[in-house]
Scaffold this motif. Structure first.
Motif, PDB file in Angstrom:
ATOM      1  N   LEU A  76      -7.276  83.218  83.807  1.00  0.00           N
ATOM      2  CA  LEU A  76      -6.158  82.336  84.142  1.00  0.00           C
ATOM      3  C   LEU A  76      -5.544  82.662  85.499  1.00  0.00           C
ATOM      4  N   LEU A  77      -5.885  83.838  86.061  1.00  0.00           N
ATOM      5  CA  LEU A  77      -5.361  84.190  87.383  1.00  0.00           C
ATOM      6  C   LEU A  77      -6.477  84.231  88.425  1.00  0.00           C
ATOM      7  N   ASN A  78      -7.680  83.840  88.028  1.00  0.00           N
ATOM      8  CA  ASN A  78      -8.826  83.883  88.944  1.00  0.00           C
ATOM      9  C   ASN A  78      -8.989  85.296  89.524  1.00  0.00           C
ATOM     10  N   ALA A  79      -8.834  86.281  88.665  1.00  0.00           N
ATOM     11  CA  ALA A  79      -8.833  87.671  89.137  1.00  0.00           C
ATOM     12  C   ALA A  79      -9.944  88.474  88.471  1.00  0.00           C
ATOM     13  N   ARG A  80     -10.219  89.618  89.077  1.00  0.00           N
ATOM     14  CA  ARG A  80     -11.233  90.520  88.547  1.00  0.00           C
ATOM     15  C   ARG A  80     -10.528  91.604  87.736  1.00  0.00           C
ATOM     16  N   LEU A  81     -11.134  92.001  86.605  1.00  0.00           N
ATOM     17  CA  LEU A  81     -10.534  93.058  85.782  1.00  0.00           C
ATOM     18  C   LEU A  81     -10.369  94.308  86.624  1.00  0.00           C
ATOM     19  N   PHE A  82      -9.208  94.962  86.504  1.00  0.00           N
ATOM     20  CA  PHE A  82      -8.895  96.092  87.371  1.00  0.00           C
ATOM     21  C   PHE A  82      -9.963  97.183  87.287  1.00  0.00           C
ATOM     22  N   SER A  83     -10.301  97.611  86.075  1.00  0.00           N
ATOM     23  CA  SER A  83     -11.245  98.730  85.983  1.00  0.00           C
ATOM     24  C   SER A  83     -12.103  98.630  84.734  1.00  0.00           C
ATOM     25  N   ARG A  84     -13.403  98.727  84.944  1.00  0.00           N
ATOM     26  CA  ARG A  84     -14.353  98.750  83.834  1.00  0.00           C
ATOM     27  C   ARG A  84     -14.254 100.088  83.091  1.00  0.00           C
ATOM     28  N   LYS A  85     -14.038 101.171  83.866  1.00  0.00           N
ATOM     29  CA  LYS A  85     -13.957 102.500  83.237  1.00  0.00           C
ATOM     30  C   LYS A  85     -12.746 102.606  82.329  1.00  0.00           C
ATOM     31  N   VAL A  86     -11.636 102.067  82.808  1.00  0.00           N
ATOM     32  CA  VAL A  86     -10.416 102.099  81.985  1.00  0.00           C
ATOM     33  C   VAL A  86     -10.632 101.270  80.721  1.00  0.00           C
ATOM     34  N   ALA A  87     -11.320 100.143  80.865  1.00  0.00           N
ATOM     35  CA  ALA A  87     -11.596  99.292  79.691  1.00  0.00           C
ATOM     36  C   ALA A  87     -12.488 100.031  78.691  1.00  0.00           C
ATOM     37  N   TRP A  88     -13.470 100.784  79.199  1.00  0.00           N
ATOM     38  CA  TRP A  88     -14.317 101.572  78.299  1.00  0.00           C
ATOM     39  C   TRP A  88     -13.495 102.652  77.593  1.00  0.00           C
ATOM     40  N   GLN A 108      -3.803  90.530  95.919  1.00  0.00           N
ATOM     41  CA  GLN A 108      -4.915  89.813  96.548  1.00  0.00           C
ATOM     42  C   GLN A 108      -4.661  88.306  96.614  1.00  0.00           C
ATOM     43  N   ARG A 109      -3.483  87.879  96.149  1.00  0.00           N
ATOM     44  CA  ARG A 109      -3.084  86.462  96.185  1.00  0.00           C
ATOM     45  C   ARG A 109      -4.156  85.558  95.562  1.00  0.00           C
ATOM     46  N   THR A 110      -4.598  85.920  94.370  1.00  0.00           N
ATOM     47  CA  THR A 110      -5.594  85.082  93.689  1.00  0.00           C
ATOM     48  C   THR A 110      -4.939  83.848  93.067  1.00  0.00           C
ATOM     49  N   TYR A 111      -3.606  83.844  93.005  1.00  0.00           N
ATOM     50  CA  TYR A 111      -2.896  82.673  92.491  1.00  0.00           C
ATOM     51  C   TYR A 111      -1.642  82.499  93.346  1.00  0.00           C
ATOM     52  N   GLU A 112      -1.073  81.304  93.279  1.00  0.00           N
ATOM     53  CA  GLU A 112       0.135  81.041  94.056  1.00  0.00           C
ATOM     54  C   GLU A 112       1.303  80.746  93.128  1.00  0.00           C
ATOM     55  N   GLY A 113       2.480  81.101  93.562  1.00  0.00           N
ATOM     56  CA  GLY A 113       3.679  80.828  92.757  1.00  0.00           C
ATOM     57  C   GLY A 113       3.766  81.734  91.542  1.00  0.00           C
ATOM     58  N   SER A 114       4.307  81.180  90.456  1.00  0.00           N
ATOM     59  CA  SER A 114       4.462  81.966  89.232  1.00  0.00           C
ATOM     60  C   SER A 114       3.162  81.918  88.432  1.00  0.00           C
ATOM     61  N   VAL A 115       2.983  82.930  87.581  1.00  0.00           N
ATOM     62  CA  VAL A 115       1.813  82.912  86.692  1.00  0.00           C
ATOM     63  C   VAL A 115       2.011  81.789  85.667  1.00  0.00           C
ATOM     64  N   SER A 116       0.892  81.358  85.044  1.00  0.00           N
ATOM     65  CA  SER A 116       1.008  80.270  84.066  1.00  0.00           C
ATOM     66  C   SER A 116       1.760  80.757  82.829  1.00  0.00           C
ATOM     67  N   LEU A 117       2.190  79.792  82.011  1.00  0.00           N
ATOM     68  CA  LEU A 117       2.991  80.137  80.836  1.00  0.00           C
ATOM     69  C   LEU A 117       2.201  81.024  79.859  1.00  0.00           C
ATOM     70  N   VAL A 118       0.906  80.763  79.718  1.00  0.00           N
ATOM     71  CA  VAL A 118       0.099  81.569  78.796  1.00  0.00           C
ATOM     72  C   VAL A 118       0.020  83.017  79.292  1.00  0.00           C
ATOM     73  N   VAL A 119      -0.146  83.191  80.599  1.00  0.00           N
ATOM     74  CA  VAL A 119      -0.180  84.549  81.155  1.00  0.00           C
ATOM     75  C   VAL A 119       1.186  85.211  80.966  1.00  0.00           C
ATOM     76  N   PHE A 120       2.245  84.421  81.148  1.00  0.00           N
ATOM     77  CA  PHE A 120       3.588  84.970  80.967  1.00  0.00           C
ATOM     78  C   PHE A 120       3.778  85.431  79.521  1.00  0.00           C
ATOM     79  N   GLY A 121       3.284  84.622  78.567  1.00  0.00           N
ATOM     80  CA  GLY A 121       3.371  85.012  77.155  1.00  0.00           C
ATOM     81  C   GLY A 121       2.579  86.283  76.892  1.00  0.00           C
ATOM     82  N   ALA A 122       1.403  86.380  77.504  1.00  0.00           N
ATOM     83  CA  ALA A 122       0.591  87.588  77.335  1.00  0.00           C
ATOM     84  C   ALA A 122       1.310  88.796  77.944  1.00  0.00           C
TER      85      ALA A 122
END
Lengths: 575, 49
Positions: free
Chosen positions: A98-110, A176-190
């Protein structure tokens, strides 16, 4: 970065159905967490049916020691493992796609996933070998094997690590400015869910680490009253993470299935802010009959301040169906008060599951929750099956059903396979909703007759509850069978799809059914579609139908609330 | 000439996840946990009859 770029960088792909960017790393961990979530759902479900058939006094399936063991297993798998694994999947989806972004870290996710999985397996294993018959709350001085506490600590730290990955991705996306303005409502809820998760998991660490050390014999036993206070900062607040994630699912599914857009972004976000600030203090419900904390603390935390969070739920409960109504009317479904509702995509399992989740959460869970959370009324309901009736309608009828509904899009969009046995998928949400409503009502009415929660045998003290209690416990048991059948069907559908589903790579997923825009010119319309807006004009929101539903809800609320005050008054007859 | 639109303070709050995180931790910590903890600490030990 542009989602419509025909040659996206290697770290992402473009979804063939939605056109949204999908981070490949996030996609992998979403799948991993979602699969684990469903496995723990199955474990918790097996425990659930055994418990339902034990509380159904005429069946009384499990022997006493296995009843409490299974209750421990059920609580932790359903309330913690299934929900937390799925929530981490939702967080990874929200902060990347929803933010057109890349996950920060694969290692952290593991690291997050590894700790959560090892911790969960440790907890389930130690329960099943009979070393942790302490139920989910593990109130001191009950003491389990140290691996039980260590497992919970690992799950909590693992989830916190996943939440860190979410926040780091938000930070990276903004930088990295992958989105402009405020995040979407779903991202805000998350984000709201993630913030509440931090509070929850900090409480978990504060209470579980000393208890773990005590179980090793290294320190003296912590004060049981203190344990209850802090434990509920973990136990109840973890369910508030669910609420935020569930509401985000409602908005997302409403948008996917009907094209609904939030009526007013600021109001909806404001409601999430109210959750962030005030919903966690509702944990005080659990201590309403504890003698150690005073009335001021109890009333402030369960009434005055907590009602701000209730207001937030009522805002979401109005804006989600209202936004669907506006979207449906704009498509031409304008006949009468409820033409928009009767023509909604009820054969789409995601829409049906989401809407039913909203109704069960609001009409049963919300009304009973606020009523039982009133200090005076709580005295006639505390530790009865009414409490379990309440939270089965919020956590199972609300959250689990919403997560199931979302799965009908998660699997085709991320695993890229179309569902098998689609006619069965269309009835699954109805079956599950029906079953869980019976469970919840059976529990609530049996509890009203004085049947205690967490009790293996209601006949132990003589038949004080009367035949009606047995009738309602039978309703609970029958509802449990229906809900369990629907849960098995859900697992059969998802696992069957992963194994045998037709690939949809290179084409949009098979459509579950979304309402088409009606044309009055063809004679198919209900009435006139919304007229085109003049440039700069604000759209008029016709939400008459939702307003009527809201008034029905408020009437039910008032009747139930005053009936409970009457029941309380009956406890002390004036002679 | 484009002038940057002035944000409402509530919008600023909603666009700042770190401030929301800080408030989201502080309010329940103070209202529920710390206050409750203080109440428990102030309970006088019962005396034997």
């Amino acid at each position: 970065m542009n989602a419509s770029n025909p040659n996206p960088p290697l770290w992402k792909r473009i979804c063939d159905t939605t056109g949204l960017p999908v981070c490949r790393d996030a996609e992998f961990f979403i799948k991993l967490n979602a699969v684990c979530a469903v496995v723990f759902l199955l474990v918790g479900g097996l425990a659930a049916i055994a418990l339902a058939l034990t509380r159904w006094q005429a069946v009384h399936l499990l022997p006493v020691e296995w009843f409490y063991r299974t209750l421990t297993l059920h609580g932790l798998n359903m309330l913690i493992f299934w929900i937390l694994f799925f929530e981490v999947a939702i967080l990874y989806f929200a902060c990347t796609t929803l933010l057109n972004a890349r996950l920060f870290s694969r290692k952290v996710a593991w690291a997050s996933f590894g700790m959560m999985l090892v911790g969960s397996l440790m907890v389930d294993g130690i329960i099943l070998v009979g070393q942790a018959d302490v139920m989910m709350t593990s109130y001191l001085p009950l003491l389990a094997h140290p691996l039980f506490y260590l497992g919970i600590i690992l799950v909590a730290v693992g989830t916190l690590t996943g939440v860190f990955n979410f926040f780091a991705t938000l930070w990276q996306a903004k930088k990295q400015r992958t989105y402009e303005g405020s995040v979407s409502l779903v991202v805000f809820g998350a984000t709201a869910a993630a913030i509440i998760a931090v509070v929850t998991l900090l409480h978990g660490a504060v209470v579980m680490i000393p208890t773990f050390l005590h179980s090793l014999g290294l320190i003296a036993q912590p004060d049981p009253a203190w344990y209850r206070l802090i434990w509920w900062g973990l136990g109840h607040q973890s369910q508030q993470v669910n609420v935020c994630a569930m509401v985000s699912c409602w908005y997302l599914i409403g948008s996917i299935t009907t094209g609904a857009k939030p009526l007013n972004e600021t109001v909806c976000r404001g409601a999430f802010v109210l959750y962030i600030l005030f919903i966690n203090i509702a944990s005080a419900h659990h201590l309403l009959v504890d003698p150690g904390v005073g009335s001021s603390w109890k009333i402030w935390n369960t009434s005055y301040a907590m009602y701000l969070a209730v207001l937030a739920s009522m805002i979401h409960g109005f804006t989600v169906p209202a936004s669907i109504e506006v979207a449906m009317r704009a498509k031409g479904y304008t006949k009468g008060l409820f033409g928009w509702l009767t023509n909604a995509p009820w054969r789409n399992p995601a829409f049906a599951g989401s809407f039913l989740s909203m109704c069960i959460f609001g009409f049963i869970g919300g009304i009973t929750g606020v009523t039982l959370g009133t200090q005076q009324i709580n005295i006639i309901a505390h530790n009865t099956l009414r409490i379990t009736g309440h939270f089965h309608s919020t956590v199972v009828g609300g959250t689990s059903l919403a997560f199931m509904a979302l799965t009908y899009y998660v699997v085709p969009l991320l695993f890229r396979k179309d569902f098998v046995f689609r006619p069965l998928a269309r009835i699954q949400p109805y079956l599950f909703a029906g079953g869980i409503v019976l469970v919840s009502l059976g529990m609530s009415f049996a509890g009203s007759l004085g049947v205690a929660r967490r009790s293996w045998d209601i006949e132990a003290t003589g038949s004080v509850h009367g035949p009606s209690a047995h009738l309602f416990l039978a309703v609970l048991g029958l509802g449990g069978i229906v809900a369990f059948a629907a849960l098995l069907l859900f697992i059969l559908l998802t696992v069957g799809t992963l194994l045998f589903g037709e690939s949809n790579v290179g084409r949009p997923m098979a459509d579950w059914g979304t309402p088409k825009t009606l044309s009055t010119a063809t004679g198919h319309g209900h009435g006139a579609a919304a007229p085109a807006l003049a440039p700069g004009a604000e759209p008029a929101h016709d939400t008459r139908g939702t307003l009527v539903l809201a008034l029905v809800f408020l009437a039910c609320f008032a009747v139930y609330y005053f009936a409970n005050w009457k029941a309380l008054a009956d406890v002390w007859p004036v002679r | 000439m484009n002038t940057p639109e002035k944000k409402h303070p509530l919008q600023k709050l909603m666009d700042n996840p770190w401030l929301l995180l800080a408030l989201g931790v502080a309010i329940p910590a103070l209202s529920y946990s710390v206050w409750g903890w203080i109440e428990l600490v102030l309970v006088k030990p019962a005396t034997l009859p």
